[in-house]
Design an enzyme around this catalytic site. Structure first.
Site, PDB file in Angstrom:
ATOM      1  N   ILE A   1       0.872  -1.180   0.000  1.00  0.00           N
ATOM      2  CA  ILE A   1       0.000   0.000   0.000  1.00  0.00           C
ATOM      3  C   ILE A   1       0.907   1.229   0.000  1.00  0.00           C
ATOM      4  O   ILE A   1       1.183   1.839   1.030  1.00  0.00           O
ATOM      5  CB  ILE A   1      -0.957  -0.005   1.214  1.00  0.00           C
ATOM      6  N   HIS A   2       1.355   1.586  -1.184  1.00  0.00           N
ATOM      7  CA  HIS A   2       2.416   2.586  -1.328  1.00  0.00           C
ATOM      8  C   HIS A   2       2.046   3.935  -0.718  1.00  0.00           C
ATOM      9  O   HIS A   2       2.816   4.521   0.049  1.00  0.00           O
ATOM     10  CB  HIS A   2       2.755   2.751  -2.807  1.00  0.00           C
TER      11      HIS A   2
END
Length: 660
Positions: free
Chosen positions: A244-245
């Site tokens: 989940i950048h």
């Protein structure tokens, strides 16, 4: 603690939306505005997703501006193959929010917010850097007001979608290069680090178990995202879980203690055939650049467990499980409360002046209520003002998703008369909205809106009536079949022993006594919260001063309105001689719906005088049972006592909740 002023620049797809769960709930951030760009999807989609996202998360107060449609000098390439055609995978909002983007575009909104801020502002850039580059090109002086840019993108030796370049750089490498070399502190949250912030399959299922609308949205998006990433990038072989950048970059702003950094000199390749968009970071310092001159603060490690703890806490803050259908319908949020099957479905009918607005502080924050809509009527002030106040009040308190319908502009049979001598010309005393919303009520009229909401509900609905009963009387006259869908009417007005504005009549009855009589005789359970009781739920002057010390905009509004209200009460009705404090009538009535355990009621028979020149609007309550009516004939549950301290406790808790 001073909050960090932040502008978010995003291209709202799945991980942008996931990051909002942390940024929009963080007590550490003051989100000044959000700007959008093309990236994960085209800008129309990313903008609509952003508007819908701030709405479902209760932050319609945040201005959103539409930004760049394409990179500075290249064709647009998006990431629809990962984020889906709508940018959010298989997740769909059943209805689009009424919130609209600002008239100003992204660059102009950023410039104006920076100009207006007394402190330097952090830009959290979780998109291609086109908007930020344009800001610095067109308004170079704006750089002096930026504390730092925190950017999600870049890497040392990994890439996505190419082997060496990351999407947010590859999408507009010229913009990335310009911003990186601008001289403004540039903090890079690279894929090397964001890939250490992953969700396992068990983590995703744990999100689904939280069950509130925001968590359900995150769960559905993550399942799609995980499948898409695995299919397109062989992620099941390369990564430990779902990366989940943007959440990683957002957490760096809220909780930098969970990360370590190192300074590098960096640049961006804009001409390479195989290396276009590659972030060239001199991590071995081959060029011998002194540390103080290096232009990239490279975020090199993350405490995964610490970030996920914050993320799960943020998700849970949106409430406990809600009905799955409700999660996608009308943006109804749990407000931190019970399962929607246990919450009380409510429609509020109001004439929003000062005490109506104060009652919203409690009802809109309550864990017990599922507010299906609000209807307005002429009363304290004229219908345009009561409607304007209602629409803006809901948005101001973060509940702009609740639909508002404008009702009747005059009583059934009488000329309209208002209470502006108490509430002021606008209805809110000396308070004005500095940034009113650019939308109004729904097109459906108040009476029809009430009917449709009642008939479509599977549960009976409580109507909290804080105004003259014109809307409800017309509803009964035009749609008598609706009565079976009403649980009860809880009405602020009437009395046994006192009156206002006449010695014997209370305002909400006196304005439209014919309507009050129709509703009272309508056969629907009728709970009367009379002035005899509301005057016991007073706010002392010491308590008013305490409100003035609470540090949030809603408390500031309440303090401003109450100060005006109290001065008018003293002047117009000798309130300082007659009452123990400032009587907040509608708050008392609202508290009966949220916390009935704080009250006692007795069944009486009652009627309304509609003809007496001295007594029109008088609620005749047979409290001594002189007419000998049977229990079945007694048509009023008369709320005859209140735990004042209990009501003040829940009110102050609600007020303080807007500080979060």
């Amino acid at each position: 603690m001073n909050k960090i002023p932040v502008i978010i620049d995003c291209d709202t797809g799945i991980d942008d939306m996931i990051s909002f769960a942390v940024t929009l709930t963080s007590e550490k951030l003051n989100i000044l505005g959000i700007t959008t760009a093309a990236g994960n999807q085209v800008v129309d989609v990313t903008t609509q997703n952003t508007l819908n996202g701030v709405t479902i998360m209760g932050r319609t107060d945040i201005p959103v501006a539409r930004g760049a449609e394409k990179p500075l000098s290249r064709p647009l390439r998006d990431a629809g193959y990962i984020h889906g055609e709508n940018g959010l995978g298989t997740y769909r909002f059943a209805e689009m929010t009424a919130k609209q983007p600002e008239d100003a575009d992204a660059v102009e909104l950023m410039r104006s917010l920076l100009d207006a801020s007394e402190e330097k502002v952090v830009i959290l850039a979780i998109a291609p850097l086109t908007n930020v580059a344009r800001l610095l090109m067109e308004h170079p002086e704006a750089g002096e007001k930026i504390d730092k840019i925190v950017f999600m993108g870049g890497s040392l030796r990994t890439g996505n979608p190419t082997p060496v370049s990351t999407f947010n750089v590859l999408a507009d490498p010229e913009a990335a290069r310009y911003v990186m070399k601008s001289g403004i502190p540039f903090h890079m949250c690279p894929l090397d680090t964001t890939r250490e912030l992953y969700l396992t399959v068990d983590d995703i299922e744990a999100i689904g178990a939280i069950g509130n609308p925001v968590a359900q949205m995150n769960y559905e998006m993550c399942r799609f995202y995980n499948d898409a990433v695995n299919k397109n990038n062989n992620a099941d072989k390369r990564f430990k879980g779902l990366c989940i950048h943007d959440l990683c970059a957002a957490a760096y702003v809220t909780d930098p203690q969970l990360f370590t950094t190192v300074k590098y000199q960096g640049d961006v390749e804009t001409e390479g055939e195989l290396t276009l968009g590659f972030t060239v970071l001199d991590y071995e310092n081959i060029r011998q650049v002194p540390e103080e001159e290096r232009n990239v603060t490279f975020i090199s490690s993350v405490d995964r467990e610490g970030v996920l703890k914050i993320y799960f806490e943020a998700l849970k803050s949106f409430g406990e499980p809600c009905d799955a259908q409700l999660a996608e319908s009308n943006f109804q949020s749990c407000s931190g409360g019970k399962n929607s099957m246990d919450r009380i479905p409510v429609i509020i009918d109001c004439d929003t002046g000062i005490d109506d607005m104060i009652s919203f502080v409690l009802t809109l924050a309550s864990k017990q209520l599922d507010i299906r809509g609000v209807t307005t009527v002429a009363g304290n002030v004229s219908l345009p003002y009561t409607t304007y106040n209602t629409v803006n009040g809901l948005a101001f308190m973060g509940r702009g998703e609740i639909p508002v319908a404008a009702g009747e502009a005059a009583p059934l049979k009488r000329p309209y008369r208002d209470a502006s001598e108490i509430h002021g010309d606008s209805g809110l005393g000396a308070f004005t909205f500095k940034n009113p919303v650019d939308y109004g009520p729904v097109e459906t009229g108040g009476v029809q809106f009430l009917y449709e909401k009642l008939m479509e509900s599977e549960e009976k609905i409580t109507i909290l009536a804080l105004a003259p009963l014109t809307n409800i009387a017309k509803l009964y006259l035009e749609h008598p079949d609706c009565k079976e869908k009403i649980e009860k009417i809880v009405f602020m007005g009437g009395s046994i022993f006192s009156g206002n504005p006449t010695p014997v009549a209370t305002f909400n009855v006196w304005v439209d006594p014919e309507a009050a009589r129709i509703v009272l005789e309508g056969g629907v359970p009728f709970y009367m919260c009379p002035l005899d009781t509301t005057r016991e739920a007073y706010l002392s002057e010491d308590e008013l001063e305490i409100i003035g010390t609470i540090d949030n905009p809603v408390a500031d509004m309440v303090y401003t309105m109450c100060s005006f209200y109290w001065s008018q009460e003293k002047k117009n009705v000798n309130g300082h001689k007659r009452f123990k404090g400032l009587c907040i009538h509608d708050l008392c009535t609202a508290a009966y719906v949220t916390n009935p355990e704080l009250f006692h009621s007795t069944k009486y028979y009652g009627d309304v005088e509609t003809k007496g020149p001295l007594t029109e609007g008088f609620t005749m309550i047979d409290y001594e049972d002189i007419l000998r009516k049977s229990e079945e004939e007694k048509n009023i549950d008369y709320i005859d006592s209140v735990d004042r301290d209990g009501v003040m406790k829940v009110f102050f808790e609600a007020l303080n909740s807007y500080s979060k």
